[in-house]
Design a protein around this motif. Structure first.
Motif, PDB file in Angstrom:
ATOM      1  N   UNK A  96      -9.646   1.473  -0.851  1.00  0.00           N
ATOM      2  CA  UNK A  96      -8.875   0.361  -0.061  1.00  0.00           C
ATOM      3  C   UNK A  96      -8.542  -0.654  -0.993  1.00  0.00           C
ATOM      4  N   UNK A  97      -9.941  -1.966  -1.782  1.00  0.00           N
ATOM      5  CA  UNK A  97      -9.276  -2.828  -1.481  1.00  0.00           C
ATOM      6  C   UNK A  97      -8.839  -2.348  -2.991  1.00  0.00           C
ATOM      7  N   UNK A  98      -8.746  -2.183  -3.524  1.00  0.00           N
ATOM      8  CA  UNK A  98      -7.928  -2.364  -4.656  1.00  0.00           C
ATOM      9  C   UNK A  98      -6.996  -1.975  -4.493  1.00  0.00           C
ATOM     10  N   UNK A 104      -2.620  -8.555  -0.971  1.00  0.00           N
ATOM     11  CA  UNK A 104      -2.893  -9.691  -0.993  1.00  0.00           C
ATOM     12  C   UNK A 104      -2.015 -10.665  -1.394  1.00  0.00           C
ATOM     13  N   UNK A 105      -2.487 -10.436  -2.761  1.00  0.00           N
ATOM     14  CA  UNK A 105      -1.445 -11.764  -4.255  1.00  0.00           C
ATOM     15  C   UNK A 105      -0.554 -11.927  -3.780  1.00  0.00           C
ATOM     16  N   UNK A 106       0.645 -11.434  -2.852  1.00  0.00           N
ATOM     17  CA  UNK A 106       1.543 -10.813  -2.375  1.00  0.00           C
ATOM     18  C   UNK A 106       2.439 -12.071  -1.200  1.00  0.00           C
ATOM     19  N   UNK A 107       0.586 -12.494  -0.618  1.00  0.00           N
ATOM     20  CA  UNK A 107       0.792 -12.727   0.918  1.00  0.00           C
ATOM     21  C   UNK A 107       1.158 -12.616   1.746  1.00  0.00           C
ATOM     22  N   UNK A 108       1.222 -11.109   1.725  1.00  0.00           N
ATOM     23  CA  UNK A 108       1.129 -10.265   3.493  1.00  0.00           C
ATOM     24  C   UNK A 108       0.596 -10.067   3.983  1.00  0.00           C
ATOM     25  N   UNK A 109       0.627 -10.430   5.327  1.00  0.00           N
ATOM     26  CA  UNK A 109      -0.568 -10.542   6.501  1.00  0.00           C
ATOM     27  C   UNK A 109      -1.246  -9.092   6.727  1.00  0.00           C
ATOM     28  N   UNK A 110      -2.406  -9.440   6.896  1.00  0.00           N
ATOM     29  CA  UNK A 110      -3.567  -8.362   7.625  1.00  0.00           C
ATOM     30  C   UNK A 110      -3.632  -6.678   8.044  1.00  0.00           C
ATOM     31  N   UNK A 111      -1.925  -7.119   9.413  1.00  0.00           N
ATOM     32  CA  UNK A 111      -2.496  -5.634   9.689  1.00  0.00           C
ATOM     33  C   UNK A 111      -0.693  -4.630   8.417  1.00  0.00           C
ATOM     34  N   UNK A 117      -1.741   0.518   2.680  1.00  0.00           N
ATOM     35  CA  UNK A 117      -2.748   0.655   2.628  1.00  0.00           C
ATOM     36  C   UNK A 117      -3.280   2.136   2.723  1.00  0.00           C
ATOM     37  N   UNK A 118      -3.022   1.939   3.903  1.00  0.00           N
ATOM     38  CA  UNK A 118      -3.662   3.170   4.521  1.00  0.00           C
ATOM     39  C   UNK A 118      -2.567   4.219   4.056  1.00  0.00           C
ATOM     40  N   UNK A 119      -1.537   4.171   5.028  1.00  0.00           N
ATOM     41  CA  UNK A 119      -0.288   5.064   4.140  1.00  0.00           C
ATOM     42  C   UNK A 119       0.105   5.912   2.927  1.00  0.00           C
ATOM     43  N   UNK A 120      -0.405   4.995   1.910  1.00  0.00           N
ATOM     44  CA  UNK A 120      -0.480   5.238  -0.099  1.00  0.00           C
ATOM     45  C   UNK A 120      -1.643   5.766   0.051  1.00  0.00           C
ATOM     46  N   UNK A 121      -2.752   5.403   0.680  1.00  0.00           N
ATOM     47  CA  UNK A 121      -4.151   6.712   0.797  1.00  0.00           C
ATOM     48  C   UNK A 121      -3.840   8.195   1.093  1.00  0.00           C
ATOM     49  N   UNK A 147      -1.960   4.509  -9.023  1.00  0.00           N
ATOM     50  CA  UNK A 147      -0.959   4.958  -9.073  1.00  0.00           C
ATOM     51  C   UNK A 147      -1.152   4.990  -6.698  1.00  0.00           C
ATOM     52  N   UNK A 148      -1.388   4.697  -6.268  1.00  0.00           N
ATOM     53  CA  UNK A 148      -1.486   4.348  -4.972  1.00  0.00           C
ATOM     54  C   UNK A 148      -1.266   3.089  -4.954  1.00  0.00           C
ATOM     55  N   UNK A 149      -2.116   2.223  -5.801  1.00  0.00           N
ATOM     56  CA  UNK A 149      -1.866   1.191  -5.774  1.00  0.00           C
ATOM     57  C   UNK A 149      -0.089   0.529  -6.913  1.00  0.00           C
ATOM     58  N   UNK A 150       0.682   1.173  -7.606  1.00  0.00           N
ATOM     59  CA  UNK A 150       1.415   1.417  -7.910  1.00  0.00           C
ATOM     60  C   UNK A 150       3.039   1.441  -6.400  1.00  0.00           C
ATOM     61  N   UNK A 151       2.217   2.207  -6.095  1.00  0.00           N
ATOM     62  CA  UNK A 151       3.466   2.408  -4.784  1.00  0.00           C
ATOM     63  C   UNK A 151       3.060   1.792  -3.433  1.00  0.00           C
ATOM     64  N   UNK A 152       2.207   0.789  -3.219  1.00  0.00           N
ATOM     65  CA  UNK A 152       2.228   0.278  -2.346  1.00  0.00           C
ATOM     66  C   UNK A 152       2.776  -0.809  -1.683  1.00  0.00           C
ATOM     67  N   UNK A 153       3.268  -1.278  -3.133  1.00  0.00           N
ATOM     68  CA  UNK A 153       4.738  -2.193  -2.951  1.00  0.00           C
ATOM     69  C   UNK A 153       6.464  -1.833  -2.295  1.00  0.00           C
TER      70      UNK A 153
END
Length: 224
Positions: A96-98, A104-111, A117-121, A147-153
């Motif tokens: 999840x954190x990965x 996070x580094x793009x400055x999005x809020x926690x919610x 992230x949950x959706x992409x997982x 792949x999930x990390x690449x899709x999260x945006x």
């Protein structure tokens, strides 16, 4: 969406890419194939701005990749998804954190980060592994995290260089089916592979390189 014109790259006197030209429309799935030394990886790296070409042009939407400054390259990469063979996961962060870290580094809020992230997982079949660390994952699971990390945006465009290169046949087939699913959701995908099973599962458009030259550009049916 993407236009390559007369792309040429040399290493000494050796031509790695030799006058390569093609166009990719939005929503397409394009597989780049060819033997070792064909130029597949160099082509993918050129498309993401990681390799400077000697001549020709690469246009992606409104970006002329060959003319971008380093800062502009970073802005461009934030709009696309990139997956390579080496997963580049952060060893001390959970699955999840990965994935969340990219937001996070793009400055999005926690919610937003938690929801996205949950959706992409879910999409990548990693819900049950969300609290696992990279050393607890199989090769196939690590590639799914990449792949999930690449899709999260939610990129419209995904590049993948030999994404199944380190996987066994079972995980290779599963990952190819995931890539097909992502493409059917509307994401344009360009990937390189030497694996015939991947080509068979994906179908779609297949571009063949040989010694840096584009020698074939054909549509193939998917077996899935």
């Amino acid at each position: 969406m993407i236009l390559l014109e007369k792309l040429t790259k040399k290493h000494g006197k050796h031509l790695i890419l030799d006058d390569v030209s093609f166009k990719v429309d939005g929503g397409e799935l394009v597989t780049i194939v060819g033997g070792s030394g064909a130029g597949k990886t160099t082509l993918i790296h050129a498309l993401v701005g990681a390799v400077k070409i000697d001549s020709g042009s690469i246009k992606v939407d409104n970006y002329e990749i060959t003319k971008l400054s380093p800062a502009q390259i970073q802005a461009y990469r934030r709009r696309i998804g990139i997956v390579f063979q080496d997963y580049k996961l952060l060893p001390k962060k959970t699955v999840f954190e990965n994935v969340a870290f990219a937001l996070e580094v793009s400055g999005h809020d926690k919610d937003f980060i938690n929801e996205r992230t949950t959706s992409v997982l879910k999409v990548t079949g990693l819900e049950e592994k969300r609290n696992s660390f990279p050393h607890q994952l199989s090769g196939g699971e690590k590639q799914r995290v990449a792949i999930a990390r690449a899709l999260v945006h939610a990129p419209e465009l995904l590049f993948a260089d030999e994404p199944t290169g380190n996987l066994d046949p079972e995980n290779t087939a599963a990952l190819a089916k995931l890539i097909l699913k992502i493409n059917k959701s509307g994401t344009t995908i360009i990937l390189s592979t030497h694996n015939k099973e991947v080509v068979s599962i994906l179908g779609g458009r297949v571009i063949t390189l040989d010694k840096g030259k584009l020698i074939s550009d054909k549509k193939r049916p998917s077996t899935k």
